[in-house]
Design an enzyme around this catalytic site. Structure first.
Site, PDB file in Angstrom:
ATOM      1  N   GLY A  71       2.144   0.044   5.024  1.00  0.00           N
ATOM      2  CA  GLY A  71       2.767   1.156   5.744  1.00  0.00           C
ATOM      3  C   GLY A  71       2.373   1.155   7.213  1.00  0.00           C
ATOM      4  N   ASN A 150       0.458  13.453   4.242  1.00  0.00           N
ATOM      5  CA  ASN A 150      -0.420  12.889   3.213  1.00  0.00           C
ATOM      6  C   ASN A 150      -1.515  13.845   2.764  1.00  0.00           C
ATOM      7  OD1 ASN A 150      -0.807  11.978   6.044  1.00  0.00           O
ATOM      8  ND2 ASN A 150      -2.822  11.392   5.305  1.00  0.00           N
ATOM      9  N   GLY A 199       3.681   0.025  -0.451  1.00  0.00           N
ATOM     10  CA  GLY A 199       3.740  -0.251  -1.887  1.00  0.00           C
ATOM     11  C   GLY A 199       2.675   0.462  -2.703  1.00  0.00           C
ATOM     12  N   HIS A 200       1.450   0.515  -2.145  1.00  0.00           N
ATOM     13  CA  HIS A 200       0.349   1.017  -2.995  1.00  0.00           C
ATOM     14  C   HIS A 200       0.379   2.526  -3.211  1.00  0.00           C
ATOM     15  CE1 HIS A 200      -2.769   2.529  -0.007  1.00  0.00           C
ATOM     16  NE2 HIS A 200      -1.980   1.872   0.805  1.00  0.00           N
ATOM     17  N   THR A 236       4.948 -16.445   5.822  1.00  0.00           N
ATOM     18  CA  THR A 236       5.416 -16.745   4.462  1.00  0.00           C
ATOM     19  C   THR A 236       5.313 -15.499   3.592  1.00  0.00           C
ATOM     20  OG1 THR A 236       4.721 -19.019   4.728  1.00  0.00           O
ATOM     21  CG2 THR A 236       5.038 -18.265   2.462  1.00  0.00           C
ATOM     22  N   CYS A 324      -8.463   7.716   4.735  1.00  0.00           N
ATOM     23  CA  CYS A 324      -8.957   6.933   5.872  1.00  0.00           C
ATOM     24  C   CYS A 324      -9.945   7.723   6.718  1.00  0.00           C
ATOM     25  CB  CYS A 324      -7.782   6.503   6.752  1.00  0.00           C
ATOM     26  SG  CYS A 324      -6.408   5.876   5.809  1.00  0.00           S
TER      27      CYS A 324
END
Ligand code: PLP
Length: 394
Positions: A71, A150, A199-200, A236, A324
């Site tokens: 993110g 959040n 994603g997490h 990649t 965080c």
């Protein structure tokens, strides 16, 4: 001891279905999706499918999805792209309550000569829309406003804010890291130009994210390198995680109803019971529209960190602010922006649920937390033993 995990805004468990989908790409199917041979082409096909799954959750087109590492990268990319493509425009409009992925970047950009306006919030945590409108100027390169906070779960009217930005010809980005999968999002009829996902936070692994970029939006890559992601993000592909994220997006769409019914009612019961059983407590952001899974409760005259340590002894995982920032003794910038008094801001605990939480777990927290607060208050110089508050500190 069983873990009772109620810190899903910090991170989530990888869904078993997601892990199962990923495993072949960590073992046998290790081909590079850019390779000419079919062993790589097979992986490229699965990445295409994942892009479709992610776009379906957002009501977007697959070409509008760029896979990133997290993110934070998505947020950084959106803002830097707007500055790089915005000719001489060097003004950013954001809010006082953003995640550090936006807030700290903006602080850094001020040092590099940008002007940043942080729109305030009121006591409920709601955005001051009048101040927002006033903040938009002819040199504004981008507006970056989070969809949902959040720490408190408060939801901002991003669509209305995006329409206003569009009417002034200004790019609009939203950090939707906490909103995606919890509330419906449809970008088809929207004025939002860019949107970040992590994603997490939605039962995919850590280290994978998405930046949605509306077709036709001027874009400048953040990570310069290979041709991957149509030249918009070199490197990649993190194949297994991309494929896991696609599956997680599909699951999130299927579970949206459960999130807004069963999970919401677990959260509501937890909140109600804790407020009933613990005097001098209040919900931060309680009067505003909120995510269905989040509650942020302040218990006056105790330290949030001390509450967390005692909860940890019972295997209960929660947070006293953004994951965080915990560890810092500064009260959360979000609660300070909302004008939450110091003694209340210090005693705040965020509990964030997911579809994996149960009634029994909620019962356990309702049972364990009130005596923890009572014991901690017994040591507080501001708390009388009979339970009467005698001072409120500063
Ligand atoms: N934005 C918000 C609102 C968040 O809650 C978080 C993570 O806590 C991020 C951005 C950063 O996401 P990531 O950890 O994937 O970099």
């Amino acid at each position: 001891m069983k873990t009772i995990y109620m810190d899903n805004n910090a991170t989530t468990r990888v869904a078993p279905e997601v892990l199962e989908t990923m495993l072949p790409f960590l073992t046998d199917l290790y081909g590079n999706p850019s390779s000419a041979y079919s062993f790589g082409g097979r992986v490229a096909r699965n990445i295409r499918e994942s892009r479709e799954q992610a776009s379906a959750l957002l009501g977007a087109s697959p070409e509008e999805i760029i896979f990133t590492s997290c993110g934070s990268e998505s947020d950084n990319t959106a803002i830097m792209s707007a500055l790089n493509t915005g000719k001489d425009k060097a003004h950013i409009v954001t809010t006082r309550v953003e995640h550090p992925a936006v807030k700290v970047l903006c602080n850094e950009l001020v040092k590099r000569g940008c002007r940043v306006t942080e729109v305030p919030v009121d006591r409920k945590g709601e955005l001051d829309m009048d101040r927002y409108k006033e903040s938009l100027t002819s040199d504004t390169a981008i507006v970056s406003i989070m969809w949902a906070n959040n720490e408190t779960g408060v939801i901002f009217p991003v669509e209305e804010a995006a329409q206003l930005a569009r009417s002034r010809g200004i790019l609009f980005h939203t950090d939707a890291v906490q909103a995606v999968g919890k509330i419906p999002i449809d970008l088809q009829q929207s004025a939002i130009d860019m949107l970040s996902i992590s994603g997490h936070k939605l039962h995919a692994p850590k280290g994978i994210g998405v930046l949605y970029v509306r077709k036709g939006t001027k874009f400048s890559p953040f990570l310069i390198g290979g041709h991957q992601e149509r030249g918009r993000r070199g490197g990649t592909e993190n194949t297994a995680s991309i494929i896991g994220l696609g599956k997680a997006c599909e699951l999130a769409a299927d579970r949206m109803d459960e999130e807004n019914t069963r999970v919401k009612s677990l959260r509501d019961r937890l909140e109600r019971e804790l407020l009933n059983r613990i005097p001098h407590s209040r919900v931060n952001g309680g009067g505003a529209p909120r995510l269905p899974n989040t509650t942020n409760i302040s218990f006056e005259f105790v330290e949030g960190e001390a509450i967390l340590l005692r909860m940890d002894e019972f295997g209960i995982c929660a947070s006293s602010g953004s994951a965080c920032t915990s560890g810092s003794l500064q009260p959360s910038h979000v609660l300070r922006a909302m004008g939450v008094p110091f003694t209340m801001a210090h005693g705040s605990v965020r509990l964030s649920l997911s579809v994996y939480n149960t009634d029994e777990e909620v019962d356990e927290v309702i049972d364990k937390l009130p005596p923890i607060i009572e014991k901690l208050r017994a040591f507080s110089p501001f708390w009388k033993p009979e339970g009467q508050a005698c001072a409120s500190g500063t």
